[in-house]
Design an enzyme around this catalytic site. Structure first.
Site: not given
Length: 434
Positions: A128, A190, A258, A261, A326-327, A360, A419
């Site tokens: 994605y 979707q 950042q 974004h 994250e960073h 990035d 077994h």
């Protein structure tokens, strides 16, 4: 941008987490409706949602070979510097990812026993790639190349189309450079549903990877189990730990990189110096009007921008490990020593010149990273995400007989006589033939 003391920030973080959980629950009803519609009606529902959300009235979701080639040739001829930059970045990513590729193994602990691990790439992966507020050819490179290096047989991309039904030529160019097999004009929940369950146009994926908005994240959560996913990515995050040896302008610029974004991105500066915190705050205010996405940045900084003052380095490191960003940028004089104390972070940038955009776009390590504190238990996207492992076991007749009674003893202790019998029947057969 707020300046907070450590304890105040901790209390605010608890309240923010509760609000986020409520928002996610409110999204679920809409997301589940979309998933069910795509499951039941396939391409018809996918095309309808694409028209509704992306304003693109399409007859086909697939990017044709002709459309793809035209886009590639256009970027290569008209934007040669960008084409070269994407090519160089792709090679850096390949070099890094090749080093992370695992190999299978076999060993024999004793004669007649052979154990091992077989590593097999996934057959089909869906990547994605977000659209909307910006175009992300870098995400194409970061998410497709590890899959190709792993040996995935088919890598397909889904990405939201523009209202005229086209995909940004730069994204399509990056897809070709990275080695993707197909690109589809579909985004949102979707797209996740179509990849998870398959439609007439889209092949069912074994795994879905890549970041997206809140609808994409919740959709990935709901399809998990029917299909594998990389992670449930939240808003972008950056945490910079800096002291007065670092120019405040560097810290501010990295925080704003950042914030641009999206409005829900989180930019945090951690420091032990109150006077330095004020300098960073002023620098952030100075730089915001200079940037093209100032409106988005302003809302992000006002809502989620924080400068947190800690008592000392130990408290700052504790806070960073609690946030699990994250960073993470370690920018001060002690950056190299501080790395060893960091337990939880998606990517760590060391020193004042290792700016976050290096990760990035260009350096090589992946920029698809765990968010929302999941760096406590998750890793960056990599080749290992596109491979699965099978254990291999081979015992000769002699070695099985050596350990038959031991295995039977454990099986019977668990009450699993079937077994035990599977081993006993081989032992008794051998005794009868002796």
């Amino acid at each position: 941008m707020q300046i907070l003391r450590y304890e105040t920030y901790k209390q605010n973080a608890v309240n923010t987490e509760k609000a986020t959980q409520l928002m996610q629950r409110n999204l679920d009803e809409q997301v589940l409706e979309i998933i069910r519609a795509v499951q039941e009606h396939g391409d018809e529902a996918a095309l309808a949602y694409t028209k509704k959300f992306d304003k693109a009235d399409l007859s086909s979701l697939l990017v044709s070979d002709e459309e793809w080639n035209i886009a590639f040739d256009k970027v290569k001829s008209e934007q040669p510097a960008l084409f070269q930059a994407l090519t160089e970045a792709a090679e850096n990513i390949r070099q890094y990812q090749r080093r992370t590729k695992e190999e299978g193994f076999q060993f024999s602990p004793q004669p007649g026993i052979r154990l091992g691990q077989k590593i097999t790439p996934l057959e089909r992966v869906g990547v994605y790639v977000p659209g909307g507020k910006a175009s992300y050819p870098s995400t194409v490179l970061m998410d497709v190349i590890p899959a190709v290096v792993a040996g995935v047989e088919q890598v397909v991309i889904t990405t939201p189309p523009r209202p005229d039904g086209t995909i940004d030529p730069v994204v399509l160019t990056a897809a070709k450079i990275a080695g993707a097999d197909q690109v589809f004009k579909i985004g949102g929940a979707q797209a996740v549903a179509a990849l998870a369950y398959g439609t007439k146009s889209l092949p069912k994926a074994d795994k879905i990877v890549g970041p997206g908005n809140a609808f994409v994240a919740r959709a990935k959560k709901w399809v998990f189990g029917d299909v594998a996913i990389d992670m449930i990515a939240g808003p972008s995050e950056i945490c910079a730990f800096a002291d007065n040896t670092v120019p405040p302008s560097y810290v501010a610029a990295d925080l704003l990189s950042q914030a641009e974004h999206a409005e829900d991105a989180a930019s945090i500066c951690v420091t032990t110096d109150a006077a330095y915190a004020e300098k960073v705050q002023k620098e952030v205010e100075r730089q915001i009007p200079l940037l093209e996405r100032a409106a988005i940045i302003r809302e992000s900084i006002q809502t989620n921008g924080k400068i947190i003052i800690c008592e000392d380095e130990a408290q700052a490191i504790e806070l960073i490990n609690t946030i699990a960003p994250e960073h993470l940028q370690l920018m001060g004089d002690n950056a190299e020593e501080q790395v060893e104390k960091i337990k939880h972070a998606g990517a760590i940038f060391i020193g004042p010149y290792s700016s976050e955009p290096l990760g990035d776009y260009f350096a090589g390590p992946n920029h698809t990273l765990p968010t929302n504190g999941t760096a406590r238990f998750s890793s960056p996207l990599g080749v290992y995400d596109f491979m699965k492992k099978s254990s291999t076991i081979h015992y000769s007749k002699e070695r099985l007989l050596d350990y038959a009674d031991t295995i039977i003893t454990i099986a019977e202790a668990e009450g699993l006589t079937g077994h035990a019998n599977a081993i006993r029947i081989r032992k008794e057969n051998n005794d009868a033939s002796s």
